[in-house]
Design a protein around this motif. Structure first.
Motif, PDB file in Angstrom:
ATOM      1  N   ARG A  17      24.641  41.136  49.819  1.00  0.00           N
ATOM      2  CA  ARG A  17      23.927  42.391  49.631  1.00  0.00           C
ATOM      3  C   ARG A  17      24.128  42.812  48.178  1.00  0.00           C
ATOM      4  NH1 ARG A  17      26.664  45.213  54.950  1.00  0.00           N
ATOM      5  NH2 ARG A  17      25.620  43.933  56.530  1.00  0.00           N
ATOM      6  N   ALA A  18      23.098  42.694  47.373  1.00  0.00           N
ATOM      7  CA  ALA A  18      23.216  42.971  45.934  1.00  0.00           C
ATOM      8  C   ALA A  18      22.909  44.427  45.630  1.00  0.00           C
ATOM      9  CB  ALA A  18      22.271  42.058  45.155  1.00  0.00           C
ATOM     10  N   THR A  19      23.704  45.010  44.748  1.00  0.00           N
ATOM     11  CA  THR A  19      23.430  46.330  44.203  1.00  0.00           C
ATOM     12  C   THR A  19      23.478  46.215  42.675  1.00  0.00           C
ATOM     13  OG1 THR A  19      25.730  47.082  44.087  1.00  0.00           O
ATOM     14  CG2 THR A  19      24.588  47.356  46.201  1.00  0.00           C
ATOM     15  N   ARG A  24      27.936  42.150  47.377  1.00  0.00           N
ATOM     16  CA  ARG A  24      28.764  42.294  48.576  1.00  0.00           C
ATOM     17  C   ARG A  24      28.481  41.127  49.513  1.00  0.00           C
ATOM     18  NH1 ARG A  24      27.404  48.763  49.270  1.00  0.00           N
ATOM     19  NH2 ARG A  24      28.486  49.421  47.355  1.00  0.00           N
ATOM     20  N   TYR A  25      29.540  40.573  50.073  1.00  0.00           N
ATOM     21  CA  TYR A  25      29.409  39.408  50.943  1.00  0.00           C
ATOM     22  C   TYR A  25      30.002  39.705  52.310  1.00  0.00           C
ATOM     23  CZ  TYR A  25      28.190  36.981  46.689  1.00  0.00           C
ATOM     24  OH  TYR A  25      27.565  36.602  45.525  1.00  0.00           O
ATOM     25  N   LEU A  26      29.177  39.523  53.329  1.00  0.00           N
ATOM     26  CA  LEU A  26      29.595  39.729  54.709  1.00  0.00           C
ATOM     27  C   LEU A  26      29.587  38.374  55.417  1.00  0.00           C
ATOM     28  CD1 LEU A  26      30.283  41.981  56.801  1.00  0.00           C
ATOM     29  CD2 LEU A  26      27.877  41.871  57.492  1.00  0.00           C
ATOM     30  N   ALA A  41      34.919  38.349  57.660  1.00  0.00           N
ATOM     31  CA  ALA A  41      35.440  38.680  56.333  1.00  0.00           C
ATOM     32  C   ALA A  41      34.400  39.470  55.553  1.00  0.00           C
ATOM     33  CB  ALA A  41      35.821  37.401  55.577  1.00  0.00           C
ATOM     34  N   TYR A  42      34.898  40.213  54.560  1.00  0.00           N
ATOM     35  CA  TYR A  42      34.028  41.024  53.713  1.00  0.00           C
ATOM     36  C   TYR A  42      34.624  41.056  52.310  1.00  0.00           C
ATOM     37  CZ  TYR A  42      31.760  45.147  51.716  1.00  0.00           C
ATOM     38  OH  TYR A  42      31.071  46.001  50.891  1.00  0.00           O
ATOM     39  N   ALA A  43      33.757  40.919  51.294  1.00  0.00           N
ATOM     40  CA  ALA A  43      34.233  40.948  49.908  1.00  0.00           C
ATOM     41  C   ALA A  43      33.211  41.629  49.022  1.00  0.00           C
ATOM     42  CB  ALA A  43      34.496  39.534  49.400  1.00  0.00           C
ATOM     43  N   GLU A  44      33.696  42.199  47.922  1.00  0.00           N
ATOM     44  CA  GLU A  44      32.835  42.800  46.909  1.00  0.00           C
ATOM     45  C   GLU A  44      33.164  42.180  45.559  1.00  0.00           C
ATOM     46  OE1 GLU A  44      33.204  47.018  46.889  1.00  0.00           O
ATOM     47  OE2 GLU A  44      32.443  47.264  48.936  1.00  0.00           O
ATOM     48  N   GLN A  45      32.127  41.840  44.804  1.00  0.00           N
ATOM     49  CA  GLN A  45      32.285  41.259  43.475  1.00  0.00           C
ATOM     50  C   GLN A  45      31.628  42.177  42.456  1.00  0.00           C
ATOM     51  OE1 GLN A  45      33.794  38.779  42.039  1.00  0.00           O
ATOM     52  NE2 GLN A  45      32.732  38.602  40.116  1.00  0.00           N
ATOM     53  N   ASP A 139      17.573  39.237  37.414  1.00  0.00           N
ATOM     54  CA  ASP A 139      18.918  39.195  37.956  1.00  0.00           C
ATOM     55  C   ASP A 139      19.020  39.709  39.393  1.00  0.00           C
ATOM     56  OD1 ASP A 139      19.941  38.075  35.721  1.00  0.00           O
ATOM     57  OD2 ASP A 139      20.711  39.930  34.855  1.00  0.00           O
ATOM     58  N   LEU A 140      18.247  40.729  39.733  1.00  0.00           N
ATOM     59  CA  LEU A 140      18.363  41.316  41.073  1.00  0.00           C
ATOM     60  C   LEU A 140      17.363  40.728  42.066  1.00  0.00           C
ATOM     61  CD1 LEU A 140      19.026  45.067  40.226  1.00  0.00           C
ATOM     62  CD2 LEU A 140      20.661  43.319  40.928  1.00  0.00           C
ATOM     63  N   VAL A 141      16.586  39.740  41.632  1.00  0.00           N
ATOM     64  CA  VAL A 141      15.640  39.078  42.535  1.00  0.00           C
ATOM     65  C   VAL A 141      16.167  37.678  42.829  1.00  0.00           C
ATOM     66  CG1 VAL A 141      13.268  38.328  42.881  1.00  0.00           C
ATOM     67  CG2 VAL A 141      13.744  40.376  41.518  1.00  0.00           C
TER      68      VAL A 141
END
Length: 198
Positions: A17-19, A24-26, A41-45, A139-141
């Motif tokens: 899930r990009a912002t 964010r990775y689920l 698991a869940y992570a944010e980069q 970048d966001l596409v």
């Protein structure tokens, strides 16, 4: 994260899930019919961070660390990444083969006590097309066309990572080697999205 409890399966889905500021990775378990169940698991980069590090938590509350992915050195990203458990003990590592990856992305997955596994993009045409997309200022596409990675060790399959078609990055991961630590498999699958070409 062993062969019991919520990690008893060998198939899971990674959804990005990009912002504007974070990726964010689920990670969820995946049944034989493709249905997703509990969060594993869940992570944010953070985008544009100097040193790459991903902390995976057991869920979106981020109350408990499951494992961490850490870049080995800031000066040479080609050195790769270490995967550490919640207490900081090494689980394994991975790195991208730079020159081979100029045409077709190739990763090496390392786990103590096991031979290295090498993962390559399955389709050469899609690999070239994906590189052309990376040159565009989008970048966001995400790259919507599906692509696949096959990891093998001594000619035997270890795991596959299949990106599904769509605007949201979504990967189906299947681990075929019963000896592969699933935390390491998750870390490598996310790296194919977030660390590719860095």
């Amino acid at each position: 994260m062993d062969a019991t409890g919520p990690w008893a399966g060998r198939r899971f889905t990674v959804t990005q899930r990009a912002t504007l500021k974070t990726d964010r990775y689920l990670v969820t378990g995946t049944g034989p019919d493709g249905s997703e169940d509990r969060v594993l698991a869940y992570a944010e980069q953070r985008r544009f961070s100097l040193r790459e590090q991903l902390t995976f938590h057991t869920d979106e509350t981020k109350s408990q660390v499951a494992f961490t992915v850490r870049e080995r050195t800031l000066l040479d990203p080609g050195e790769g990444f270490d995967v550490l458990d919640a207490e900081g003990r090494p689980i394994g590592a991975f790195h991208e083969r730079f020159f081979t990856s100029l045409v077709r992305s190739t990763w090496v997955l390392e786990q103590p006590g096991a031979p290295n596994a090498v993962g390559r993009e399955r389709n050469r045409f899609v690999a070239v097309l994906r590189r052309a997309w990376d040159w565009l200022p989008l970048d966001l596409v995400p790259f919507a066309w599906p692509y696949h990675f096959d990891f093998e060790s001594d000619g035997k399959p270890v795991m596959t990572v299949d990106k599904k078609i769509g605007l949201r990055d979504r990967y189906l991961v299947e681990v075929t080697d019963p000896g592969l630590d699933l935390r390491l498999a998750v870390a490598q699958a996310v790296a194919l999205d977030t660390f590719q070409g860095r």
